[in-house]
Design an enzyme around this catalytic site. Structure first.
Site, PDB file in Angstrom:
ATOM      1  CD  GLU A  47      -1.872  -2.477   1.446  1.00 37.91           C
ATOM      2  OE1 GLU A  47      -0.620  -2.556   1.592  1.00 37.91           O
ATOM      3  OE2 GLU A  47      -2.640  -3.421   1.544  1.00 37.91           O
ATOM      4  CG  MET A 466      22.081  12.190   4.177  1.00 33.64           C
ATOM      5  SD  MET A 466      23.146  13.539   3.662  1.00 33.64           S
ATOM      6  CE  MET A 466      22.239  14.048   2.334  1.00 33.64           C
TER       7      MET A 466
HETATM    8  C1  LIG Z   1      12.188   5.788   5.830  1.00 31.25           C
HETATM    9  C2  LIG Z   1      13.413   6.466   6.286  1.00 31.25           C
HETATM   10  N1  LIG Z   1      13.958   5.881   6.935  1.00 31.25           N
HETATM   11  C3  LIG Z   1      15.430   6.375   7.303  1.00 31.25           C
HETATM   12  C4  LIG Z   1      15.698   7.676   6.913  1.00 31.25           C
HETATM   13  C5  LIG Z   1      16.885   8.202   7.344  1.00 31.25           C
HETATM   14  N2  LIG Z   1      17.960   8.399   6.338  1.00 31.25           N
HETATM   15  C6  LIG Z   1      18.139   9.538   5.459  1.00 31.25           C
HETATM   16  S1  LIG Z   1      19.185   9.491   4.118  1.00 31.25           S
HETATM   17  C7  LIG Z   1      19.450   7.663   4.773  1.00 31.25           C
HETATM   18  C8  LIG Z   1      20.501   6.896   4.008  1.00 31.25           C
HETATM   19  C9  LIG Z   1      20.051   6.726   2.488  1.00 31.25           C
HETATM   20  O1  LIG Z   1      20.602   5.880   1.958  1.00 31.25           O
HETATM   21  P1  LIG Z   1      20.641   5.566   0.516  1.00 31.25           P
HETATM   22  O2  LIG Z   1      19.125   5.425  -0.004  1.00 31.25           O
HETATM   23  O3  LIG Z   1      21.644   4.401   0.021  1.00 31.25           O
HETATM   24  O4  LIG Z   1      21.084   6.782  -0.451  1.00 31.25           O
HETATM   25  P2  LIG Z   1      22.771   7.581  -0.213  1.00 31.25           P
HETATM   26  O5  LIG Z   1      22.405   8.496   1.032  1.00 31.25           O
HETATM   27  O6  LIG Z   1      23.633   6.479  -0.061  1.00 31.25           O
HETATM   28  O7  LIG Z   1      22.654   8.262  -1.593  1.00 31.25           O
HETATM   29  C10 LIG Z   1      18.958   7.607   5.850  1.00 31.25           C
HETATM   30  C11 LIG Z   1      18.695   6.178   6.385  1.00 31.25           C
HETATM   31  C12 LIG Z   1      14.905   8.329   6.201  1.00 31.25           C
HETATM   32  N3  LIG Z   1      15.178   9.483   5.391  1.00 31.25           N
HETATM   33  N4  LIG Z   1      13.631   7.825   5.775  1.00 31.25           N
END
Ligand SMILES: Cc1ncc(C[n+]2csc(CCOP(=O)(O)OP(=O)(O)O)c2C)c(N)n1
Lengths: 552, 159
Positions: A47, A466
């Protein structure tokens, strides 16, 4: 007619062509009626996928998106997506199944008080108790969702309301005495703003999602060209002025351009249009934001004005109407000194990246070139999202679709589904990360099932980039729980679902892979193997003023 | 500073939750709230006393206005108003104190609505300060139970 048929008829009357949904017990009558309805149903795999798809469908298609989930777990699975649409002011109507009215409140099987749960994240909600009221409720819901500051409206549909037979529906006459929508702005305040522009030496226009929601891009462009106003945008405001426009200084805030941040800090007049001074822009320091400036705040939502910063000229109204009225009052002006300063900053502090290896910034810039101005870019959440905001040349409004206010990882893939369905003739690219993609990866099946030729650019750095960047910069490189050790082979995953998979490990392959992806007739996943050590820069550290950027 | 807001809302189930929920999630503090149907049966009137500076109150009223069920928000603070609260107060008495307590009730123009061997129950209307003062006065005798409605208010007619 049954309650379900009355509902579908009411949706058709609102111009609904399709619904993103997932069936369940209390929805049997509705799913049965759907078989005979003109309304298309896009089946998803979770969903959350349905609500994000409806959200992006609304953004890309400039219309109300509709999603549907069953009672209990189906409804609670929608919650993240409702919050996402609420934070980004996206018009969606969320339909949820509910247990029969007689069982309400008794903790019956698959009962969840979804109107209660979603009260703080919906613009309005209804629990329907009488099927005869469905036409009125649907009409009101669509009107509330799309008008004023848009947002999600939820309609909870008990099983017996849907199953009711021989329903004689009441006419669809809205009863919304207390609901007010603002249109034109106050003439006196607009005049004052025009005067302020004429007197200002260093003005800045700060454009947000409200510009895009109100379709104010042309009005904005004409105004800033006539008055030489420099423009900074929020993440949600990207696309309000085309990339490469000489007046555009880029994004403002935490990962904004140095020029945009310096300009806001130094300006003597800040014209804020459809923004809410979010803490990702102001660092949560409303009192230290644009302190030298007279602040004009234009917004359809009066509650945003004065919420974070003190405003000198409050202007409640629709951005497009206000900017058009403003345009008729301003004179042509140049502001050469201010522009000299701005151009100097742009020269001294450009956005930059290393070119000697495969970098995400370069890949994203390339996607922009290869996809073309007419393509829609969806993003997920993380570093790759910020690089997309910085480097992807967004040419039009509603062509950059991202989760701004809530920052929902997992938004990207279902959003690309919604965008592609809203704009079937456009190329849709998704920039995602290996963390985000795995939050809603099951929607790859939706892409295949509905034959959507989406192009997925996966920035695989093997980490939650991030979070890693923050641990690196602010927690002495004490990396905690950011490794994605058990990542699957994404190419195999893509192929298992039926997508084409392309892996890119070297700069030399980028252009070829992206061209191939664009020209391929079906969906493609291109995986870019990037370093976990890339940073999003510049960056305003948390709690610092916007001039205190790292990596200038 | 305490502000008194008169909020006209639609009279149907769930409306109170929406209003109370808004206060909770935006971290505004409700000092008191009273609600009942008005002369128009479709409309209820909430009298909400809320603590905050002018900026907070402005936000509160704007956020309230955004609720689809809210018709009108008026800040009565600083306006010419009549405000009243009703309290029911049960006070401990014995043969020595009964008369004193009854005299106090008289002074405050209260009414005895119930009387037992060891306690009396008093009905008192007035502004909050009057009720506070009464409570202070009878507390030494033994305050057994106190129920207050919270403030209701109406603007004075201008003639
Ligand atoms: C649902 C959710 N859980 C946790 C977070 C916290 N968070 C923000 S960015 C991030 C990492 C994202 O990793 P990825 O998708 O691999 O992207 P990258 O930063 O490596 O480009 C996290 C865990 C979030 N924004 N949303």
């Amino acid at each position: 007619m049954t309650g379900a048929e009355v509902l579908l008829k009411a949706l058709e009357d609102e111009g609904v062509e399709l619904i993103f949904g997932y069936p369940g017990g209390v929805l049997l009558a509705l799913y049965d009626a759907l078989l005979d309805s003109k309304i298309r149903h896009i089946g998803v795999r979770h969903e959350q996928g349905a609500v994000h798809a409806a959200d992006a469908y609304a953004r890309a298609g400039n219309r109300v998106g509709v999603c549907l989930g069953t009672s209990g777990p189906g409804a609670t699975n929608l919650v993240t997506g409702i919050a996402n649409a609420y934070m980004d002011s996206v018009p969606i109507v969320v339909l949820t199944g509910q247990v029969s009215t007689g069982l309400l409140g008794s903790d019956s099987f698959q009962e969840a008080d979804i109107t209660g749960i979603t009260m703080p994240i919906t613009k309005h909600s209804y629990l329907v108790r009488d099927p005869r009221e469905l036409p009125r409720i649907v009409k009101e819901a669509f009107y509330i969702a799309a008008s004023g500051r848009p947002g999600p409206v939820l309609i909870d549909l008990p099983k017996d309301v849907l199953a009711a037979r021989d329903v004689v529906a009441a006419p669809a006459v809205p009863k919304l005495k207390s609901y007010k929508v603002f249109g034109k702005g106050n003439a006196g305040q607009i005049e004052e703003t025009a005067k302020a522009i004429a007197q200002s030496q260093r003005p800045v226009l700060y454009a947000g999602g409200g510009v895009i929601n109100s379709g104010a891009q042309t009005a904005l462009k004409e105004l800033v060209e006539a008055t030489s106003l420099p423009v900074v945008t929020t993440l949600m405001g990207i696309g309000s002025l085309p990339a490469g426009h000489p007046n555009l200084l880029g994004m403002v805030g935490m990962h904004g351009t140095v020029t945009a941040n310096y300009a806001v800090d130094d300006c003597d007049l800040l014209i804020a249009v459809g923004v809410r001074f979010d803490d990702r822009v102001t660092s949560g320091l409303g009192h230290k934001f644009a302190t030298k400036a007279k602040i004009v705040h234009i917004d359809v939502d009066p509650a945003e004005i004065g919420k974070v910063v003190r405003t000198h000229i409050p202007l409640v109204g629709d951005a497009k109407l206000v900017l058009e009225d403003l345009m008729s009052l301003v004179q042509k002006q140049d502001k050469p000194e201010w522009w000299n300063q701005l151009r100097q900053w742009q020269k001294d502090y450009p956005l930059r990246y290393d070119t000697d290896r495969l970098t995400p910034q370069m890949v994203i810039e390339k996607i922009g070139k290869i996809a073309g101005e007419d393509a829609i870019l969806c993003t997920d959440v993380g570093q790759h999202q910020m690089w997309a905001a910085q480097f992807y040349p967004v040419a039009r409004p509603r062509h950059f679709i991202t989760s701004g206010g809530l920052g929902t990882m997992g938004f990207g893939l279902p959003a690309s589904v919604g965008a592609q369905i809203a704009q079937p003739d456009k190329t849709v690219f998704l920039v995602t990360g290996d963390g985000s993609l795995q939050m809603t990866i099951q929607e790859l099946a939706t892409i295949i099932q509905h034959k959507l030729p989406i192009k997925i650019a996966l920035m695989n750095n093997g980490v939650l980039g991030m979070v890693r960047q923050w641990q690196k910069m602010f927690y002495d490189e004490r990396f905690s729980q950011i490794q994605l050790h058990a990542n699957p082979d994404f190419i195999k995953v893509a192929e298992a679902y039926g997508l084409k998979g392309i892996r890119v490990t070297d700069v030399s392959q980028v252009e070829g892979a992206l061209t191939e992806a664009r020209d391929y007739r079906g969906p493609v996943l291109v995986e870019f193997m990037i370093s976990p050590d890339e940073d999003v820069l510049p960056m305003v550290p948390p709690g610092k003023e916007i001039t205190e950027m790292l990596g200038r | 500073m305490l502000h008194t807001l008169a909020v006209l809302v639609e009279n149907h189930p769930g409306v109170l939750t929406r209003v109370a929920g808004l206060f909770a999630r935006r971290a505004y503090n409700i000092e008191s709230l009273s609600v009942c149907q008005t002369e128009d049966p479709g409309i209820s009137r909430m009298t909400i006393v809320v603590d905050g500076d002018d900026q907070v109150i402005e936000q509160v009223s704007k956020q309230l206005h955004k609720l689809v069920v809210v018709h009108k928000v008026t800040d009565l603070t600083g306006e010419a108003i009549v405000d009243r609260e009703l309290a029911l107060i049960r006070v401990k008495v014995n043969n020595e104190t009964r008369l004193e307590v009854l005299q106090t009730v008289d002074v405050f123009r209260g009414r005895v609505v119930d009387m037992g061997r060891t306690n009396i129950t008093v009905e008192l209307t007035g502004d909050g300060e009057k009720i506070d003062a009464f409570v202070r006065t009878v507390r030494p005798y033994g305050l057994m139970e106190l129920v207050r409605t919270g403030k209701i208010a109406i603007t004075r007619s201008d003639n």
